[in-house]
Design a protein around this motif. Structure first.
Motif, short mmCIF file in Angstrom:
data_model
loop_
_atom_site.label_atom_id
_atom_site.label_comp_id
_atom_site.label_asym_id
_atom_site.label_seq_id
_atom_site.Cartn_x
_atom_site.Cartn_y
_atom_site.Cartn_z
N MET C 45 36.40 35.09 29.99
CA MET C 45 36.63 34.82 31.41
C MET C 45 38.10 34.45 31.61
SD MET C 45 35.02 31.79 33.67
CE MET C 45 35.26 31.72 35.43
N GLY C 46 38.62 33.62 30.70
CA GLY C 46 40.01 33.22 30.78
C GLY C 46 40.95 34.42 30.68
N ILE C 47 40.64 35.31 29.75
CA ILE C 47 41.49 36.49 29.58
C ILE C 47 41.49 37.31 30.87
CG2 ILE C 47 41.70 38.69 28.35
CD1 ILE C 47 40.53 37.15 25.88
N GLY C 48 40.28 37.52 31.42
CA GLY C 48 40.19 38.27 32.67
C GLY C 48 40.96 37.60 33.78
N ALA C 49 40.86 36.28 33.86
CA ALA C 49 41.52 35.53 34.93
C ALA C 49 43.03 35.64 34.81
CB ALA C 49 41.08 34.07 34.88
N TYR C 50 43.54 35.40 33.60
CA TYR C 50 44.99 35.44 33.42
C TYR C 50 45.57 36.83 33.66
CZ TYR C 50 45.97 30.69 31.77
OH TYR C 50 46.15 29.35 31.71
N GLY C 70 41.79 43.15 34.14
CA GLY C 70 41.37 41.90 33.49
C GLY C 70 40.11 42.11 32.67
N ALA C 71 39.15 42.80 33.27
CA ALA C 71 37.87 43.01 32.58
C ALA C 71 38.06 43.88 31.35
CB ALA C 71 36.86 43.64 33.54
N GLY C 194 35.12 38.92 31.91
CA GLY C 194 36.50 39.15 32.35
C GLY C 194 36.55 39.40 33.85
N LEU C 195 35.57 40.15 34.31
CA LEU C 195 35.46 40.43 35.75
C LEU C 195 35.28 39.12 36.52
CD1 LEU C 195 35.43 43.18 37.12
CD2 LEU C 195 32.95 43.14 37.05
N ALA C 196 34.37 38.30 36.03
CA ALA C 196 34.12 37.01 36.69
C ALA C 196 35.39 36.16 36.70
CB ALA C 196 32.99 36.27 35.96
N GLY C 197 36.14 36.21 35.59
CA GLY C 197 37.39 35.47 35.51
C GLY C 197 38.37 35.92 36.58
N GLY C 198 38.47 37.24 36.76
CA GLY C 198 39.37 37.77 37.78
C GLY C 198 38.97 37.31 39.17
N PHE C 199 37.69 37.39 39.47
CA PHE C 199 37.21 36.93 40.78
C PHE C 199 37.53 35.45 40.96
CE2 PHE C 199 34.18 40.61 41.06
CZ PHE C 199 34.60 41.04 42.31
N SER C 200 37.28 34.68 39.90
CA SER C 200 37.48 33.24 40.00
C SER C 200 38.95 32.92 40.27
CB SER C 200 37.00 32.59 38.70
OG SER C 200 37.40 31.25 38.67
N HIS C 202 41.13 34.68 41.75
CA HIS C 202 41.52 35.07 43.10
C HIS C 202 40.71 34.34 44.17
CE1 HIS C 202 43.30 38.28 40.71
NE2 HIS C 202 44.17 38.38 41.69
N LEU C 203 39.85 33.43 43.73
CA LEU C 203 39.15 32.59 44.69
C LEU C 203 39.74 31.17 44.67
CD1 LEU C 203 36.84 32.14 46.70
CD2 LEU C 203 35.34 31.66 44.78
N THR C 204 39.96 30.64 43.48
CA THR C 204 40.51 29.28 43.40
C THR C 204 42.04 29.29 43.46
OG1 THR C 204 40.64 29.32 40.99
CG2 THR C 204 38.60 28.51 41.92
N ARG C 205 42.64 30.45 43.43
CA ARG C 205 44.09 30.63 43.49
C ARG C 205 44.80 29.97 42.34
NH1 ARG C 205 44.92 30.36 49.83
NH2 ARG C 205 42.78 29.89 50.32
N PHE C 206 44.07 29.61 41.33
CA PHE C 206 44.68 28.86 40.25
C PHE C 206 43.97 29.20 38.95
CE2 PHE C 206 44.53 25.13 37.50
CZ PHE C 206 45.89 24.92 37.30
N VAL C 207 44.73 29.39 37.89
CA VAL C 207 44.15 29.57 36.57
C VAL C 207 44.80 28.55 35.65
CG1 VAL C 207 43.67 31.17 34.70
CG2 VAL C 207 44.08 32.05 36.99
N GLY C 208 44.02 27.74 35.01
CA GLY C 208 44.57 26.77 34.07
C GLY C 208 43.90 26.91 32.72
N PRO C 209 44.59 26.56 31.66
CA PRO C 209 44.01 26.76 30.32
C PRO C 209 42.75 25.93 30.06
CG PRO C 209 46.11 25.60 30.19
CD PRO C 209 45.96 26.05 31.61
#
Lengths: 293, 411, 291, 234, 257
Positions: C45-50, C70-71, C194-200, C202-209
């Motif tokens: 999920m993290g990889i997809g998000a970043y 991302g996915a 990875g897909l879920a990470g990408g959605f997340s 672009h919803l929370t506008r923030f990705v943190g480790p």
């Protein structure tokens, strides 16, 4: 600097080993990866703290009381979270999840009672004395903890290898059916194992709380992953392995800080974990997988 | 069997889509005109003797401030301190009838538990609540980065009191903070300590997996470079680490003039204890930022903390006049000294009340405009103003641990 | 309608988090359905998000492109990770994948420093991601995935995975290449995570480790445990419940966590197959038919 | 000593043992013989407390033991030599033997028994510090018998002690059984090796598909063509 | 010609040799019986042939190709299928689904074909289903086709296992105690089935304790004891072999005989 780093590593290794002993014991006897073990460690530290601050017990008395307390918690943990699953031969996944759930409960109760703040033992609970050997410094506290850790490790080894109880535990670990046929009360042995593992976790909690001044409901989290690495390194369920694994992890961490970069400290331990799993999944000292067939 | 659950699922989704459509259509758009008044804001909130000048008020009988903070989880430590500061401010505001006769201030709390997702959910709920005039919060910069854009879009004023990372107020013109960013504190600290201690070479230690400590490190590094101080080594540790002796042994071998540490108080305390144990002499001082500034530091480190220098927005030893009044009131209420979080939160609640009073309206845009006008407000932090970026302006302090407690640093 | 719009205004983000978590539920369903105890999904999920966030921010790619990239990155890393770790069994796989999640976190923290680039933001995370995730897009993907899952179960591959979960060695003697099919499940799970990470992102506008560490892995696992893995909808139901639960338990204040833990223990002990157990449906239907 | 009445044991829908009644008198050696899948091991495991019977009663010295756990039954004086030997492979030979005496507390007598086991089975003495799993099948079988004797049981059950062993070893095992019998231990023996079993037994029961087919003094069955039929057909 | 050849195959577990230097061949188109008392190493041998276990030493050749290092799915794809002594069906799956899993290698459809519901996929599914139905008919299981496998009786479950093994289109079928738990009528029908399969050209290796059954179906019998071959030949030869009689009835018999 090198020798001071060696001292640092020996000291840290003893700490890791002490923490990992109970962790690996439960796996060895029951095949359970008890992710709630770090929570027992945390509770041990808090029980010790309460003994000292509220009950005004001396530290040498607080330690056994904390061991007793977390040992009893260990038994409760087994009765509530594991025994029902054992009764129906639930798969690994189930016990793993149950241990995670129990761990969440234990941490949150601790937070409710003690708050999220970091606490420490009072300053005067243990005399501060620094020994200096040619530029290498060691404190009395460190030496004491190292000593107690070694005594606990030796005692545990003796218990497991040299006593009737230990033989019974190993029999249960190898095959519960055979053990029962021999008249070994399996359930009782499992309870004793949980008590010992809990007490070990409690001892680690008090001693590390004393050494690192940071007792909090969340103190188990970072130790959890290190502990996992240690017990995998040594071979899940292997007592000597946990000790050796503790020292290997400590040395690789300390030396990576000293001669590589401290950014890589955690990476080193997890890469080590992955490599060991892939190359020798039964750990450096582990027996072949037929052991728990 | 599979068919039915699929049907149920599709039905659920249809309902959701319907809901989505409605939601899209009814998003409230800020319509109110900004109120064009610029009152001189010089009230001293803690001075209860000053009679509030009551004019005919347009304010409703009850004004709601919402506070989104971490009341559970590992960061509850900060959230609960903040809650105390806000509660004290609200109590004083209501006792003084600061907003006018019969007008009371009410605070509703939402827990974000240290999780940006929960902060978003809480913001959304509060933005949908028409009674909420201002949001105070959130606790963590991570939460702010996720949740503040929602408030910005909805035109809801937000006053943070504990976010110190960069880029918070840049989210938009509705986002304010009373917490002095590290960039406003640290350069001053380095400047003062360099002058006093003659620093030429230092070692740096910081937590590299935590937003707060890493951001502090960034500022330290820039400040040290600006002052021409050599960085001998940069050592990192991770959140929850308890053993720092490997890093400190390395630092010891490099013989720095001082050790600059960007860490939270609990970690910093352990670093100090272990450093002194290893034989790093007390002449090598520890210099830190906001993270040091907690009673916990000396409480945990004991004598090892002696001499540690901290740049901070505020400390209980502050000589600001309003500070003494506040500390007294806080002690009377809770029986303990406030920390910096409580003080900044207390200030945030007062600033919100002041803006509402000056705007004489609970309209969000009007409150925002009134907030931008706040200058030289006499707060426990000092004479407080917002700059053009909605960041706070007040004099930071340099502190040093003397006899087990922080006091103003005297070279 | 007014009630709905009010509800939506108050809880739309909770609903969207629930939808994202349902995706994560599906992602872990793939592996659990195959009998793999993998805790790597938080890392994926993290990889997809970043990856998706970096693309959106720096390349300005539209959401579908970012999400897919991302996915696919998550799937690729999943494949590389799977090559060695899928030879491990049970608890060893769990530990290895847990270690992987930590390595993703450590990489995210240190990437900028070691690469000299300014991409991931280190510990401070990546902020300023535009909010592109919409409930419609999430629903669309979930519907597609649900249809896929229904088809999947009727397919040759789906049967092979089911057989592997029940008896790996028997499946092998039926000519099923167990390793390849485990890899398929693992990579599918990585892709969806990875897909879920990408959605997340672009919803929370923030990705943190820290968003993808041990706790996140455990939460995802909890979705599947609560909902059950006997039916594909189980993990989705579990995800929906566990997303809403913290909101519903707000009144419990600091004891929210205790309730969460207690639910986990109770479910695993008293509902070993989770809430969604096809056998119950079967029973209900056979009763109906009998009437 | 042991009395089994109307025992029924099910595995799911399958009836493994149906309405089985038999008796073992003190001092006797009783053999249960029958083809594979006849329910012999199931019967022993039920007596040993590892399987719960669906119905029926098992009495040891007049005491109903059918609801008890395995370890409780062991404490009442039943020792088991299970099928497939079940050595504790990761423990040493000596530890295995000592665990045999787990239920006893007479330390001196245990040491004495241990020495007498080493005398009787010299191979175990030479291997006492070795892991039990490293021994040959025959050695393991000796050890498991010795382990069971360490409990000083009133009743000893042996489940296919000759399984997978070379003829020479099988002979040794049966010699030991004869010795044990001479010491007055009551024995219940399940065997595929019918001739051997009938040679040492006083009384025998023949099981077929979970039911009692014949019961007779062993001497009567020894040369009975029915026994040949039970194993080799026709 | 021999279809399967074992050459000095040995398997050690710890200090124990479960299988010790066993060599024998199974002739193409014949039914070979493997007998011996419990613990003689029969099932270990079957595991070695089917690839679930690898020999410590020795070689196994199938159709002149070495297979002792291949993974089980490769061995199955070469044409070896098996059943299990302790029935190992996919418990909650229906009988038909169990059989269709066995047809895995006959399908070609990818996951994508299935997801997009391409016509080729549907045709294939239909074909596999029909074949599976035929198998249920052949084994007299058609009335159970939609029953979960674990709800069947022992004998029926054994037949489902055989059907599932046949579904892989084997050239060589390994049966591990197929008659265990069956009644006389079922056992007789099973014997007929095996004989008819052999007539169609299938080579069979069967482990069984039921001697009349072995006599009924086997062309050739191999007797094992303590991990070694003690006799081989026709059933009559085997029955007369003193070593076999000793293995079953006790060693005395050999002395008496």
């Amino acid at each position: 600097m090198f020798w001071q780093q060696v001292v640092n590593a020996i000291w840290l290794g003893a700490v890791y080993s002490l923490f990992a002993l109970g962790y690996t014991l439960i796996f060895g006897v029951l095949g359970i990866l008890n992710l709630a073990h770090p929570s027992l460690y945390m509770w041990g530290a808090f029980i010790g703290l309460v003994c000292v601050t509220t009950l005004h017990l001396p530290i040498w008395l607080a330690l056994p009381v904390a061991m007793l307390g977390s040992g009893i918690l260990g038994i409760l943990l087994d009765r509530i979270a594991f025994k029902p699953l054992r009764a129906r031969h639930a798969p690994h996944l189930a016990t793993l999840i149950s241990s995670i759930g129990a761990s969440i409960v234990l941490v949150n109760i601790a937070q409710g009672i003690f708050g999220a703040e970091v606490s420490r033992f009072p300053f005067d609970i243990f005399p501060v004395h620094v020994f200096n050997f040619g530029g290498v410094s060691v404190t009395l506290l460190q030496l004491t903890i190292l000593g107690i850790s070694l005594v606990i490790m030796v005692a545990l080894r003796w218990l497991i290898m040299g006593t009737r109880q230990g033989q019974a535990m190993r029999a249960v670990a190898y095959n519960t059916v055979t053990a029962a046929r021999l008249g070994i009360p399996v359930d009782q042995i499992i309870m004793q194992t949980f008590f010992i593992a809990g007490a070990l976790a409690g001892a680690a909690g008090v001693l590390l709380g004393l050494a690192f001044n940071s007792i909090s409901p969340f103190m188990g989290g970072p130790m959890n992953l290190k502990g996992l690495t240690v017990i995998v390194l040594g071979g899940l369920g292997n007592i000597e392995g946990a000790v050796i694994g503790g020292f290997i992890l400590a040395f690789s961490e300390v030396m990576s800080v000293a001669y590589l970069s401290s950014d890589l400290r955690d990476a080193v331990s997890f890469v080590l974990l992955l490599i060991i799993l892939l190359v020798r999944p039964n750990g450096l000292l582990g027996h072949s997988s037929t052991k728990r067939a | 069997m599979k068919k039915t659950s699929l049907t149920v699922f599709v039905l659920l989704m249809l309902i959701s889509i319907l809901v989505t459509a409605c939601g899209g259509a009814t998003t409230p758009a800020p319509t109110a005109e900004p109120v064009g008044e610029a009152p001189a804001a010089t009230e001293a909130p803690a001075a209860a003797t000053e009679a509030p000048a009551v004019a005919a008020s347009n304010l409703p009988a009850e004004i709601t401030l919402a506070a989104v903070h971490d009341l559970s989880g590992a960061t509850a430590l900060y959230g609960t301190a903040i809650q105390k500061g806000i509660d004290l401010a609200a109590k004083q505001i209501n006792e003084q009838k600061f907003l006018g006769e019969g007008i009371t201030l009410k605070i509703i709390y939402e827990d974000a538990a240290g999780d940006p997702k929960q902060a978003i959910a809480a913001y959304e709920k509060l933005i949908a609540n028409p009674d909420v005039a201002v949001i105070l919060g959130p606790t963590l910069s991570n939460e702010a980065k996720s949740a503040d854009p929602l408030a910005q879009e909805a035109g809801m004023p937000v006053i943070a009191s504990s976010n110190t990372a960069s880029g918070i107020t840049e989210i938009g013109d509705f986002i304010f903070r009373t917490s002095l960013p590290e960039s406003a504190v640290i350069p001053n600290t380095i400047k003062v300590t360099k002058a006093a201690l003659g620093l030429t070479k230092v070692a740096v230690m910081y937590g590299n997996d935590d937003a707060f400590t890493q951001s502090g490190y960034d500022v330290f590094k820039a400040a040290l470079e600006a002052e021409g101080i050599e960085i001998l080594t940069e050592e990192t540790f991770a959140k929850g680490d308890t053993d720092f002796s490997a890093q400190l042994t390395k630092i010891q071998s490099l013989a720095p003039d001082a050790i600059v540490v960007s860490a939270l108080a609990e970690e910093a305390a352990n670093i100090m204890v272990q450093a002194r144990t290893l034989g790093i002499p007390e002449t090598i001082r520890f210099i830190g930022g906001n993270g040091f500034n907690s009673p916990k530091l000396a409480e945990i480190a004991g004598t090892a903390a002696e001499g540690a220098i901290s740049g901070a927005a505020w400390n209980v030893a502050s000589t600001v006049p309003a500070s003494a009044t506040f500390v007294e009131a806080f002690n009377a209420e809770y029986g303990a000294n406030p920390d910096q979080f409580a003080t900044q939160a207390y200030t945030a609640a007062w600033v919100a009340a002041l803006a509402i009073k000056n705007a004489d309206s609970v309209d969000h845009a009007a409150i925002r405009d009134a907030l931008t006008q706040i200058t030289d407000f006499e707060s426990p932090l000092g004479m407080f103003s917002f700059d053009a970026n909605r960041d706070p302006i007040h004099e930071p302090v340099v502190l040093a641990v003397t006899n087990g407690a922080f006091d103003v640093f005297k070279p | 309608m007014n009630v709905f719009s009010e509800f939506w205004a108050t809880y739309s983000s909770v609903v969207q988090f629930a939808l994202i978590n349902m995706l994560l539920g599906i992602s872990i369903y793939f592996t659990l359905y195959t009998g793999l105890l993998s805790l790597a999904n938080a890392g994926f999920m993290g990889i997809g998000a970043y990856v998706s966030a970096v693309l959106t921010i720096h390349a300005g790619t539209p959401l579908p492109v970012s999400l897919l990239a991302g996915a696919l990155s998550a799937a690729l890393i999943g494949w590389l990770l799977g090559l060695p770790v899928l030879r491990l069994r049970e608890i060893y796989l769990a530990i290895a994948t847990l270690g992987f999640g930590e390595i993703v976190r450590i990489t995210a923290v240190n990437f900028d420093k070691f690469s000299g680039l300014n991409l991931l933001g280190g510990a401070q995370g990546l902020s300023g991601i535009p909010k592109l995730t919409t409930p419609g897009a999430l629903l669309f993907v979930l519907i597609i995935l649900s249809i896929f899952l229904v088809q999947f179960h009727k397919s040759r591959a789906g049967r092979a995975l089911a057989a592997i979960r029940r008896d790996e060695s028997v499946a092998a003697t039926m000519g099923i290449d167990v390793y390849q099919y485990k890899m398929l499940a693992f990579v599918l799970g990585a892709f969806v995570a990875g897909l879920a990470g990408g959605f997340s992102a672009h919803l929370t506008r923030f990705v943190g480790p820290t968003d993808f560490s041990f706790n996140a892995a455990v939460n995802i696992l909890a979705f599947a445990v609560l909902g059950g893995t006997l039916h594909w909808s189980g993990a989705m139901v579990g995800a929906a419940i566990l997303t809403v639960l913290p909101e519903a338990l707000r009144f419990m204040k600091e004891y929210r966590g205790v309730v969460n833990g207690v639910i986990m223990v109770l479910v695993i002990i008293y509902l070993p197959h989770g809430l969604i157990n096809p056998k119950w449906f079967q029973r209900v239907f056979s009763k109906r038919r009998a009437q | 000593m042991l009395k089994v009445s109307n025992l029924c044991v099910n595995y799911g829908a399958i009836e493994a043992v149906r309405d089985l009644s038999f008796e073992v008198k003190a001092g006797q050696v009783v053999a249960i013989i029958g083809a594979n899948g006849a329910g012999k091991s199931t019967t022993l495991n039920t007596i040993g407390g590892l399987i719960s019977p669906a119905s029926g009663k098992i009495e040891l010295e007049g005491r109903d033991i059918s609801g008890l756990r395995s370890d409780q039954i062991a404490r009442l004086g039943l020792a088991q030599v299970p099928e497939g030997r079940e050595v504790l492979a990761t423990l040493t030979v000596e530890e295995n033997l000592r665990l045999g005496a787990y239920i006893r507390n007479d330390h001196q007598a245990i040491e004495a028994d241990l020495q007498s086991m080493f005398e009787r089975f010299p191979i175990l003495k030479t291997r006492r510090k070795q892991h039990a799993g490293l021994m040959s099948g025959g050695e393991q079988q000796m050890m498991v018998v010795a382990r069971a004797l360490m409990a000083r049981p009133k009743l000893l059950t042996l489940d296919e002690p000759s399984m997978g062993l070379a003829p020479l070893i099988v002979n040794q095992i049966f010699e030991i059984i004869t010795e044990i019998r001479a010491q007055g231990v009551t024995l219940l023996l399940v065997e595929q090796n019918a001739r051997k079993a009938l040679q040492v037994a006083d009384y025998a029961y023949v099981l077929e598909r979970g039911q009692l087919a014949y019961a007779a003094p062993a001497a009567e069955l020894r040369d009975d063509p029915k026994i040949v039929a039970a194993y080799l057909g026709e | 010609m021999n279809m399967l050849a074992l050459k000095r195959v040995t398997r050690h577990f710890g200090g124990l040799a479960a299988v010790n230097e066993i060599s024998f061949e199974a002739e193409s188109g014949q039914v070979t019986g493997l007998i011996g008392p419990n613990g003689a190493g029969k099932t270990t041998l079957l595991n070695l042939i089917s690839g679930l276990d690898q020999p410590t030493s020795g070689e196994i050749h199938f159709l002149s190709q070495p297979i002792h290092k291949l993974p089980p799915h490769k061995i199955n794809q070469l044409g070896i299928a098996r059943t299990y002594q302790n029935i190992r069906l996919f418990a909650e799956m229906t009988v038909l689904d169990n059989i269709i899993v066995g047809m895995h290698t006959q399908g070609k459809a990818s996951l994508l074909d299935a997801a997009l519901m391409l016509p080729g996929y549907r045709a294939e599914e239909k074909r596999l289903r029909e074949q599976a139905l035929q198998l249920t008919q052949r084994l007299g299981l058609e009335k159970f086709k939609d029953t979960p496998a674990d709800a069947l009786s022992y004998g029926d479950q054994r037949r489902v296992e055989i059907a599932r093994a046949l579904a892989t289109h084997p050239k060589f079928l390994l049966l591990d105690e197929p008659a265990a738990g069956m009644n006389d009528a079922e056992t007789a029908r099973l014997g007929e089935l095996i004989l008819s399969l052999a007539k169609e050209g299938l080579t069979v290796l069967v482990i069984e304790h039921d001697m009349p059954f072995i006599a009924q179906v086997c062309d050739h019998v191999v007797a094992l004891n303590f991990g070694e071959v003690i006799a081989r030949g026709t059933m009559d030869e085997i029955k007369a072999n003193p070593l076999v009689v000793a293995a079953y009835l006790g060693e005395e018999e050999s002395a008496n005989a």
